[in-house]
Write an enzyme that holds these catalytic residues in place. Sequence first.
Site, PDB file in Angstrom:
ATOM      1  N   CYS A   2       0.862  -1.178   0.000  1.00  0.00           N
ATOM      2  CA  CYS A   2       0.000   0.000   0.000  1.00  0.00           C
ATOM      3  C   CYS A   2       0.896   1.226   0.000  1.00  0.00           C
ATOM      4  O   CYS A   2       2.082   1.142   0.278  1.00  0.00           O
ATOM      5  CB  CYS A   2      -0.861   0.017   1.261  1.00  0.00           C
ATOM      6  SG  CYS A   2      -1.774  -1.514   1.475  1.00  0.00           S
ATOM      7  N   ARG A  27       1.234   1.758  -5.905  1.00  0.00           N
ATOM      8  CA  ARG A  27       1.491   0.719  -4.894  1.00  0.00           C
ATOM      9  C   ARG A  27       0.231  -0.057  -4.515  1.00  0.00           C
ATOM     10  O   ARG A  27       0.298  -1.067  -3.822  1.00  0.00           O
ATOM     11  CB  ARG A  27       2.067   1.365  -3.627  1.00  0.00           C
ATOM     12  CG  ARG A  27       3.408   2.015  -3.853  1.00  0.00           C
ATOM     13  CD  ARG A  27       3.911   2.633  -2.575  1.00  0.00           C
ATOM     14  NE  ARG A  27       4.149   1.627  -1.565  1.00  0.00           N
ATOM     15  CZ  ARG A  27       5.279   0.957  -1.424  1.00  0.00           C
ATOM     16  NH1 ARG A  27       6.274   1.195  -2.231  1.00  0.00           N
ATOM     17  NH2 ARG A  27       5.414   0.058  -0.477  1.00  0.00           N
ATOM     18  N   TRP A  74      -3.883  -1.846  -1.266  1.00  0.00           N
ATOM     19  CA  TRP A  74      -3.920  -3.098  -2.033  1.00  0.00           C
ATOM     20  C   TRP A  74      -4.348  -4.146  -1.014  1.00  0.00           C
ATOM     21  O   TRP A  74      -3.582  -4.530  -0.137  1.00  0.00           O
ATOM     22  CB  TRP A  74      -2.541  -3.401  -2.603  1.00  0.00           C
ATOM     23  CG  TRP A  74      -2.514  -4.552  -3.548  1.00  0.00           C
ATOM     24  CD1 TRP A  74      -2.791  -4.524  -4.882  1.00  0.00           C
ATOM     25  CD2 TRP A  74      -2.155  -5.912  -3.259  1.00  0.00           C
ATOM     26  NE1 TRP A  74      -2.640  -5.770  -5.427  1.00  0.00           N
ATOM     27  CE2 TRP A  74      -2.258  -6.654  -4.457  1.00  0.00           C
ATOM     28  CE3 TRP A  74      -1.781  -6.592  -2.093  1.00  0.00           C
ATOM     29  CZ2 TRP A  74      -1.984  -8.014  -4.530  1.00  0.00           C
ATOM     30  CZ3 TRP A  74      -1.513  -7.943  -2.169  1.00  0.00           C
ATOM     31  CH2 TRP A  74      -1.616  -8.638  -3.380  1.00  0.00           C
ATOM     32  N   ASN A 100       0.656  -0.383   6.077  1.00  0.00           N
ATOM     33  CA  ASN A 100       1.075  -1.161   4.910  1.00  0.00           C
ATOM     34  C   ASN A 100       1.674  -2.454   5.451  1.00  0.00           C
ATOM     35  O   ASN A 100       2.489  -2.398   6.369  1.00  0.00           O
ATOM     36  CB  ASN A 100       2.131  -0.352   4.139  1.00  0.00           C
ATOM     37  CG  ASN A 100       2.758  -1.118   3.003  1.00  0.00           C
ATOM     38  OD1 ASN A 100       2.154  -2.037   2.466  1.00  0.00           O
ATOM     39  ND2 ASN A 100       3.972  -0.741   2.624  1.00  0.00           N
ATOM     40  N   GLY A 101       1.257  -3.601   4.893  1.00  0.00           N
ATOM     41  CA  GLY A 101       1.854  -4.856   5.349  1.00  0.00           C
ATOM     42  C   GLY A 101       0.801  -5.821   5.856  1.00  0.00           C
ATOM     43  O   GLY A 101      -0.404  -5.603   5.688  1.00  0.00           O
ATOM     44  N   GLU A 484       9.752 -12.205 -21.201  1.00  0.00           N
ATOM     45  CA  GLU A 484       9.366 -10.845 -20.813  1.00  0.00           C
ATOM     46  C   GLU A 484       8.245 -10.317 -21.717  1.00  0.00           C
ATOM     47  O   GLU A 484       7.299  -9.689 -21.231  1.00  0.00           O
ATOM     48  CB  GLU A 484      10.610  -9.937 -20.858  1.00  0.00           C
ATOM     49  CG  GLU A 484      10.369  -8.474 -20.586  1.00  0.00           C
ATOM     50  CD  GLU A 484       9.813  -8.160 -19.193  1.00  0.00           C
ATOM     51  OE1 GLU A 484       9.734  -9.071 -18.342  1.00  0.00           O
ATOM     52  OE2 GLU A 484       9.414  -7.000 -18.982  1.00  0.00           O
ATOM     53  N   LYS A 488       4.656  -9.175 -20.204  1.00  0.00           N
ATOM     54  CA  LYS A 488       4.093  -7.832 -20.427  1.00  0.00           C
ATOM     55  C   LYS A 488       2.691  -7.934 -21.015  1.00  0.00           C
ATOM     56  O   LYS A 488       1.784  -7.212 -20.614  1.00  0.00           O
ATOM     57  CB  LYS A 488       4.979  -7.024 -21.382  1.00  0.00           C
ATOM     58  CG  LYS A 488       6.171  -6.383 -20.744  1.00  0.00           C
ATOM     59  CD  LYS A 488       5.780  -5.214 -19.849  1.00  0.00           C
ATOM     60  CE  LYS A 488       6.818  -4.917 -18.795  1.00  0.00           C
ATOM     61  NZ  LYS A 488       7.041  -5.944 -17.792  1.00  0.00           N
ATOM     62  N   GLU A 491       0.147  -9.222 -18.336  1.00  0.00           N
ATOM     63  CA  GLU A 491      -0.222  -8.313 -17.252  1.00  0.00           C
ATOM     64  C   GLU A 491      -0.921  -7.062 -17.757  1.00  0.00           C
ATOM     65  O   GLU A 491      -1.752  -6.491 -17.055  1.00  0.00           O
ATOM     66  CB  GLU A 491       0.969  -7.979 -16.350  1.00  0.00           C
ATOM     67  CG  GLU A 491       2.116  -7.325 -17.031  1.00  0.00           C
ATOM     68  CD  GLU A 491       3.342  -7.187 -16.135  1.00  0.00           C
ATOM     69  OE1 GLU A 491       3.237  -7.350 -14.919  1.00  0.00           O
ATOM     70  OE2 GLU A 491       4.416  -6.907 -16.685  1.00  0.00           O
ATOM     71  N   HIS A 507       8.621 -30.074 -28.586  1.00  0.00           N
ATOM     72  CA  HIS A 507       8.438 -31.098 -27.552  1.00  0.00           C
ATOM     73  C   HIS A 507       7.051 -31.019 -26.904  1.00  0.00           C
ATOM     74  O   HIS A 507       6.850 -31.554 -25.824  1.00  0.00           O
ATOM     75  CB  HIS A 507       9.538 -30.970 -26.493  1.00  0.00           C
ATOM     76  CG  HIS A 507      10.913 -31.184 -27.065  1.00  0.00           C
ATOM     77  ND1 HIS A 507      11.327 -32.400 -27.533  1.00  0.00           N
ATOM     78  CD2 HIS A 507      11.932 -30.316 -27.291  1.00  0.00           C
ATOM     79  CE1 HIS A 507      12.571 -32.294 -28.004  1.00  0.00           C
ATOM     80  NE2 HIS A 507      12.950 -31.031 -27.870  1.00  0.00           N
ATOM     81  N   LYS A 606       2.778  -2.317  -7.516  1.00  0.00           N
ATOM     82  CA  LYS A 606       4.149  -2.083  -7.960  1.00  0.00           C
ATOM     83  C   LYS A 606       5.160  -2.776  -7.059  1.00  0.00           C
ATOM     84  O   LYS A 606       6.196  -3.231  -7.506  1.00  0.00           O
ATOM     85  CB  LYS A 606       4.401  -0.574  -7.959  1.00  0.00           C
ATOM     86  CG  LYS A 606       5.766  -0.173  -8.429  1.00  0.00           C
ATOM     87  CD  LYS A 606       5.733   0.118  -9.888  1.00  0.00           C
ATOM     88  CE  LYS A 606       7.083   0.314 -10.490  1.00  0.00           C
ATOM     89  NZ  LYS A 606       7.173  -0.297 -11.801  1.00  0.00           N
TER      90      LYS A 606
HETATM   91  C1  F6R Z   1       6.360  -6.918 -14.338  1.00  0.00           C
HETATM   92  C2  F6R Z   1       6.721  -6.464 -13.021  1.00  0.00           C
HETATM   93  C3  F6R Z   1       6.910  -7.490 -11.966  1.00  0.00           C
HETATM   94  C4  F6R Z   1       8.172  -7.170 -11.159  1.00  0.00           C
HETATM   95  C5  F6R Z   1       8.311  -8.142  -9.988  1.00  0.00           C
HETATM   96  C6  F6R Z   1       9.569  -7.880  -9.197  1.00  0.00           C
HETATM   97  O1  F6R Z   1       6.178  -5.844 -15.211  1.00  0.00           O
HETATM   98  O2  F6R Z   1       6.853  -5.293 -12.779  1.00  0.00           O
HETATM   99  O3  F6R Z   1       6.972  -8.777 -12.500  1.00  0.00           O
HETATM  100  O4  F6R Z   1       9.283  -7.256 -12.009  1.00  0.00           O
HETATM  101  O5  F6R Z   1       7.199  -8.006  -9.144  1.00  0.00           O
HETATM  102  O6  F6R Z   1       9.584  -6.579  -8.713  1.00  0.00           O
HETATM  103  P1  F6R Z   1      10.911  -5.913  -8.213  1.00  0.00           P
HETATM  104  O7  F6R Z   1      11.814  -5.726  -9.374  1.00  0.00           O
HETATM  105  O8  F6R Z   1      10.475  -4.599  -7.620  1.00  0.00           O
HETATM  106  O9  F6R Z   1      11.491  -6.837  -7.193  1.00  0.00           O
END
Ligand code: F6R
Length: 611
Positions: A2, A27, A74, A100-101, A484, A488, A491, A507, A606
Amino acid sequence: MCGIVGYVGEQPALDVVMQGLRRLEYRGYDSAGVAVLDNGELAVERRAGKLANLDAAIAGHELPGTLGIGHTRWATHGAPTDQNAHPHTDCSGALAIVHNGTIENFAELRDGVESRGHTLRSETDTEAVAHLIEERYVDTDGDLAAAVRAVCRELEGSFVLVVAHRDHPDLVIGARRNLPLVVGEGDGENFLASDVTAFINHTREARAIDQDQVVELRRGGVRVTDLDGVEVDGETFHVDWDTAAAEKGGYDYFMLKEIQEQPEAVRETIGGRIGADGRLHLDELAISDEDIRGFDKVFIVACGSSYHSALIGKYAIERWCRLPCEVEMASEFRYRDPVLDRNTLVVAISQSGETADTLEAVRHARQQRAWVLAITNTIGSSIARESDAAFYTRGGPEIAVASTKAVMAQLAAVYLVGLYLAQVTGNRDLDEVRAHYRDLVTIPDLIAEVLTRMDPVRKLARELAGEERVLFLGRHVGYPMALEGALKLKELAYVSAEGMPAGEIKHGPIALIDKGTPVVVIATRHALQPKLVTNVQEIRARGARTIVLATDSDESATPYADHVIRLPDTKSLLSPMLTLVPLQILAAEFAMARGLDVDQPRNLAKSVTVE
Ligand code: F6R
């Protein structure tokens, strides 16, 4: 997970707190709330949904109070409703708290306060903490800081707490364990926030709050203590981020702006690394040459997109340093009891520096006496602070939840770290290290060029936007980029996307290919190119619609492509930094064509601070 803001000063707190929350909405964004101390009472407003709902609810409120706290959530305990939104209050509304937590012993704490006559009005773990502070406040004769310290000693789990009380018009209390909390030190005003973006338009002087510390924020100053009340010095730092970097700067979404900022993110991360002695310098590494020469293996741990950067790091480290390098998802690492010792280097990659899985991996590695190097974009983050050394990517603030420029900066960082290890261990001679570094220095301009070529990718993404399944294939360094590209798309567009090594498709996964199935193939030339071309032929023969990423000088795969995306030639090991751009743009444009918010995809946050 959060975002948290606290403020005490001379400005209207509601404005300062709301402004901070807007910057922290990445967040968590399922509900939000504020509490402002006004005329000796705490006025609390909370709303389910995005911050805009809270904005609408407070529009027209006359709340000139200059002390306030705020929260963007969140959800963990309890659905995202008005009732579960923070701040939470004690029985009489004398104190308000944001959190937060996750409090792991919350069930026991809730039962305890309820059995002692408190009435709980939400399903959250946080509200139990509000009532506990209410009790300790009485026990400590109205010493709010002492009451919070006492409660922190009773809590299990992770938390940042920020507390305001109507009897303390010049005091906001913050406390942290395992999650980020930073102080912004102004002139006659002070700030608390989950990260510095919340207050950098007011002050750039910041102070990191450490594990199990409590901060007392007053207009005239800041006092930090441990949980026993012993005063401690906080580590102060200056934030040199540009304020504009945290604003949208004319783009519809932060993500689009952040994608465009990638040349600069790389330039900043790699710039000025060759010293007067002609050697590569990574001064922040803070691991002696002797210790580096003692390493006999490397682990890289990370999650999500950072894990894909880690996979690229493996190619660089094994190629340049000839050191065995294993890459592991941080969420799995410690649970299989990896074999680590003083000769092991563990590199933890985390954009936020707060990811719980990665932080726990760091702790585990340090317990095993391995050396831990953090690669992160966040100064003063928990992972940076708990590692032996931190290498900071200089990507600037990343607001969009899904990572773009931070991943790009991570790639630059893993190449630099790989080269540096090669130099110190003597595996590559100085001329070779310098030559590779010079190649790296050309990358920002090449990324800028790729960005000018993206209109056909946008058009293609809009054409594909009705598809429900897309496959991504690559080999060698193209494979992590296939992962990747798929992540992308998943998500951002909520499409079922899978990334895999092109050689693996025969396979089993080839059964997924049907007439018209879109398959993105990363065919930016490397040693496996002839085999990759065969793989493209195989899927095309089964009806796939092939979208091939190829370098300017290479026609080997293009005869089998329905669409070709051209990229400038570069050294194949460095090619992921170019490949990444069209994959990001494809996903973002695809999602926008579906009318989705690419900055705040559903269900995500995030900074993932739960395990
Ligand atoms: C994807 C994304 C997540 C982060 C993952 C790790 O776009 O942002 O998959 O890469 O949650 O986050 P960090 O790098 O902050 O540890």
